[in-house]
Design an enzyme around this catalytic site. Structure first.
Site, PDB file in Angstrom:
ATOM      1  N   GLY A 189      -4.465  11.486 -19.139  1.00 38.31           N
ATOM      2  CA  GLY A 189      -4.187  10.554 -18.037  1.00 38.31           C
ATOM      3  C   GLY A 189      -5.417   9.813 -17.556  1.00 38.31           C
ATOM      4  O   GLY A 189      -5.446   9.302 -16.431  1.00 38.31           O
ATOM      5  N   LYS A 207     -16.773  -4.623 -11.817  1.00 32.92           N
ATOM      6  CA  LYS A 207     -17.724  -3.930 -10.925  1.00 32.92           C
ATOM      7  C   LYS A 207     -19.111  -4.542 -11.043  1.00 32.92           C
ATOM      8  O   LYS A 207     -19.804  -4.744 -10.043  1.00 32.92           O
ATOM      9  CB  LYS A 207     -17.776  -2.435 -11.279  1.00 32.92           C
ATOM     10  CG  LYS A 207     -16.452  -1.732 -11.058  1.00 32.92           C
ATOM     11  CD  LYS A 207     -16.494  -0.319 -11.607  1.00 32.92           C
ATOM     12  CE  LYS A 207     -15.131   0.342 -11.537  1.00 32.92           C
ATOM     13  NZ  LYS A 207     -15.070   1.624 -12.214  1.00 32.92           N
ATOM     14  N   GLY A 304     -11.308   8.926  -8.777  1.00 37.65           N
ATOM     15  CA  GLY A 304     -10.616  10.125  -8.313  1.00 37.65           C
ATOM     16  C   GLY A 304     -10.341  10.047  -6.821  1.00 37.65           C
ATOM     17  O   GLY A 304     -10.966   9.277  -6.092  1.00 37.65           O
TER      18      GLY A 304
HETATM   19  N1  LIG Z   1      -7.897   5.801  -8.671  1.00 38.65           N
HETATM   20  C1  LIG Z   1      -9.216   5.701  -8.601  1.00 38.65           C
HETATM   21  O1  LIG Z   1      -9.948   6.641  -8.924  1.00 38.65           O
HETATM   22  C2  LIG Z   1      -9.854   4.433  -8.123  1.00 38.65           C
HETATM   23  C3  LIG Z   1     -11.249   4.341  -8.093  1.00 38.65           C
HETATM   24  C4  LIG Z   1     -11.848   3.181  -7.597  1.00 38.65           C
HETATM   25  C5  LIG Z   1     -11.056   2.133  -7.186  1.00 38.65           C
HETATM   26  N2  LIG Z   1      -9.693   2.238  -7.267  1.00 38.65           N
HETATM   27  C6  LIG Z   1      -8.885   1.100  -6.806  1.00 38.65           C
HETATM   28  O2  LIG Z   1      -8.090   1.515  -5.701  1.00 38.65           O
HETATM   29  C7  LIG Z   1      -6.858   0.817  -5.697  1.00 38.65           C
HETATM   30  C8  LIG Z   1      -5.710   1.824  -5.704  1.00 38.65           C
HETATM   31  O3  LIG Z   1      -5.810   2.617  -6.861  1.00 38.65           O
HETATM   32  P1  LIG Z   1      -4.920   3.940  -7.054  1.00 38.65           P
HETATM   33  O4  LIG Z   1      -5.494   4.642  -8.223  1.00 38.65           O
HETATM   34  O5  LIG Z   1      -4.765   4.672  -5.772  1.00 38.65           O
HETATM   35  O6  LIG Z   1      -3.533   3.290  -7.465  1.00 38.65           O
HETATM   36  P2  LIG Z   1      -2.113   4.017  -7.601  1.00 38.65           P
HETATM   37  O7  LIG Z   1      -2.265   5.484  -7.622  1.00 38.65           O
HETATM   38  O8  LIG Z   1      -1.390   3.339  -8.698  1.00 38.65           O
HETATM   39  O9  LIG Z   1      -1.421   3.635  -6.211  1.00 38.65           O
HETATM   40  C9  LIG Z   1      -1.042   2.330  -5.896  1.00 38.65           C
HETATM   41  C10 LIG Z   1      -0.241   2.371  -4.603  1.00 38.65           C
HETATM   42  O10 LIG Z   1       0.084   1.053  -4.213  1.00 38.65           O
HETATM   43  C11 LIG Z   1       1.473   0.972  -3.956  1.00 38.65           C
HETATM   44  N3  LIG Z   1       1.919  -0.367  -4.302  1.00 38.65           N
HETATM   45  C12 LIG Z   1       1.857  -0.988  -5.487  1.00 38.65           C
HETATM   46  N4  LIG Z   1       2.399  -2.203  -5.417  1.00 38.65           N
HETATM   47  C13 LIG Z   1       2.855  -2.344  -4.129  1.00 38.65           C
HETATM   48  C14 LIG Z   1       3.531  -3.347  -3.436  1.00 38.65           C
HETATM   49  N5  LIG Z   1       3.892  -4.469  -4.053  1.00 38.65           N
HETATM   50  N6  LIG Z   1       3.832  -3.138  -2.144  1.00 38.65           N
HETATM   51  C15 LIG Z   1       3.487  -2.010  -1.526  1.00 38.65           C
HETATM   52  N7  LIG Z   1       2.848  -1.003  -2.152  1.00 38.65           N
HETATM   53  C16 LIG Z   1       2.546  -1.173  -3.429  1.00 38.65           C
HETATM   54  C17 LIG Z   1       2.115   2.026  -4.818  1.00 38.65           C
HETATM   55  O11 LIG Z   1       3.352   2.403  -4.262  1.00 38.65           O
HETATM   56  P3  LIG Z   1       4.277   3.608  -4.870  1.00 38.65           P
HETATM   57  O12 LIG Z   1       3.460   4.857  -4.703  1.00 38.65           O
HETATM   58  O13 LIG Z   1       5.466   3.627  -4.020  1.00 38.65           O
HETATM   59  O14 LIG Z   1       4.507   3.239  -6.291  1.00 38.65           O
HETATM   60  C18 LIG Z   1       1.071   3.139  -4.747  1.00 38.65           C
HETATM   61  O15 LIG Z   1       1.282   3.923  -3.596  1.00 38.65           O
HETATM   62  C19 LIG Z   1      -6.929  -0.120  -6.924  1.00 38.65           C
HETATM   63  O16 LIG Z   1      -7.404  -1.364  -6.537  1.00 38.65           O
HETATM   64  C20 LIG Z   1      -7.918   0.573  -7.838  1.00 38.65           C
HETATM   65  O17 LIG Z   1      -8.574  -0.320  -8.723  1.00 38.65           O
HETATM   66  C21 LIG Z   1      -9.083   3.353  -7.715  1.00 38.65           C
END
Ligand SMILES: NC(=O)c1ccc[n+]([C@@H]2O[C@H](COP(=O)([O-])OP(=O)(O)OC[C@H]3O[C@@H](n4cnc5c(N)ncnc54)[C@H](OP(=O)(O)O)[C@@H]3O)[C@@H](O)[C@H]2O)c1
Length: 428
Positions: A189, A207, A304
């Protein structure tokens, strides 16, 4: 204690739930540090009834992130949905236009719209912060805009995609080919839904463009980042680079030179005993160089739930303490439009060649190198395997034009069994 600072969080995935947990579990600590309580008033995601492992019942729910962003009881809009455009951009713009501060982890949105959003924030008297977008838990934007504010930054570089570093170090430690380790990373994953964002260098390139803007006070220029992914790195190159004392990393480098701004995200060789060379697994590392500080190295988790939420909260806490910095460290109107450098700073290169077992073959290679003015620092020939022998060459510092001339001339030789592989060796 003074009035609470009220968050509206759009996106309750990995990062969003991490932020909710910190706000709930560390309420007293945060309030003490900020001098005011930090609360959540409203949240939004796609699916309301999903079990998110955290209690969100006490918060108002909005189906529409734009509605959330403009609520009267929201002081900071926390954008954690992702995506360069669509709801993330619409809601961020709506929040800023309503004069609300915004904290986001969204590198794609800022890489494409950073300048316009920074300007919008300033026009509205709001702040837009994005620490979590660059290297997850590593507070690199703060390091540049605050701790190093008295420096002319000369170069920033780093390993900023943990998945690529995992793949490359796993290839090395397990001796496995790229395809096998890619599949392993997929099963675990580690890869984005669109894996080219990771292995194609796009995510790390986003970035790097943000880091360059902060480091050099220039407008974000993602289209000028030279992008090369790790898909073509072979296990042979991993082994041979190691034999020559190097490790292969997907390395981002941004450097302001007399020829313009260089921004590269590409597989490079770095000395195995350097901090970057020793970076294993999914960890990130950012190296910052300034005229006064010389070099500092920041290392930590680049992604994370906990690390990314930690960076989001760092921005929230700054706003709570009324510490308000412009998005890229200088006013948006003062960000210069940088000129992309057409050529890269000269560097040594690693060349791997499959040489036919023919008399005079090596001399032909030497002639091509000599004609282009490229001199050899080190060379190693391995035993012939069937009819070819791997040759490794480390050149002295050379220009990319000269290297390209060498590669072109080598492609016309009748003594190479396959096209040469050339990788830049970055001095770190
Ligand atoms: N994950 C990481 O480690 C990480 C690290 C650095 C930066 N980021 C950044 O942080 C952000 C979030 O990442 P993530 O990993 O947390 O993503 P994620 O786990 O895929 O979560 C995305 C969230 O946004 C919601 N969402 C998506 N489309 C939407 C819409 N149209 N209206 C309302 N809600 C919506 C989803 O809803 P549902 O849950 O209901 O589907 C989900 O809760 C991104 O920009 C990513 O690049 C992430």
């Amino acid at each position: 204690m003074s009035t609470p600072l009220r968050l509206g969080i759009a996106g309750l995935g990995t990062v969003g739930t991490g932020v909710v947990k910190i706000v709930r579990q560390k309420a007293n600590l945060l309030a003490e540090r900020a001098g005011r309580p930090i609360t959540i008033t409203a949240v939004s995601a796609r699916t309301r009834d999903k079990d998110r492992g955290v209690n969100i019942n006490s918060y108002a729910w909005e189906d529409d992130p734009v509605a959330l962003a403009t609520r009267d009881d929201v002081d900071i809009f926390v954008e954690l949905m992702g995506g360069s455009d669509g709801p993330a951009k619409a809601a961020t713009e709506a929040a800023l236009k309503a004069g609300k501060d915004v904290v986001t982890a969204n590198k794609a949105m800022l890489a494409h719209h950073g300048q316009a959003l920074a300007q919008l924030a300033e026009d509205a008297g709001a702040v837009l912060r994005f620490e979590a977008a660059v290297a997850g838990g590593i507070p690199v934007v703060k390091a540049l805009t605050e701790g190093l504010a008295g420096n002319d930054v000369t170069r920033v570089m780093g390993v900023m995609n943990g998945t690529c570093n995992y793949i490359l170090t796993r290839m090395q430690s397990a001796g496995l080919p790229y395809d096998e380790v890619f599949e392993e990373a997929n099963q675990l994953g580690y890869l984005e839904a669109d894996p080219t964002l990771d292995v194609g260098g796009i995510d790390a390139g986003h970035k790097l463009s943000l880091l360059a803007a902060v480091a050099f006070g220039c407008q974000v220029d993602f289209p000028s980042v030279e992008l090369q992914g790790i898909e073509r790195i072979t296990i042979e190159d991993i082994h041979h680079a190691a034999d020559m004392g190097y490790r292969i990393k997907l390395l981002g480098v941004a450097q302001l030179t007399g020829r313009g701004l260089e921004q590269r995200m590409s597989p490079c060789l770095v000395p195995e005993n350097s901090p970057l060379g020793q970076l294993e697994g999914g960890t990130n590392m950012v190296v910052l160089e300034g005229d006064q500080v010389e070099q500092i190295v920041l290392r930590g988790p680049g992604a994370g739930e906990g690390p990314t939420a930690s960076a989001v909260m760092g921005d929230v806490m700054d706003i709570a303490r009324n510490f308000r910095v412009t998005t890229f460290g200088v006013p948006a109107a003062a960000l210069t439009q940088s000129k992309p450098a057409k050529t890269a700073t000269p560097a040594p290169y690693y060349l791997r060649l499959a040489l036919d077992d023919k008399p005079g073959a090596l001399a032909k290679l030497a002639t091509v190198l000599g004609d282009a003015g490229v001199s050899i620092d080190r060379m190693r020939q391995y035993r012939h395997d069937d009819s070819t022998a791997p040759i490794l060459i480390v050149t002295h510092k050379t220009t990319r034009d000269a290297l390209e001339a060498v590669l072109k001339d080598m492609s016309g030789l009748d003594v190479l069994a396959s096209p040469p592989v050339a990788l830049r060796i970055e001095s770190v």
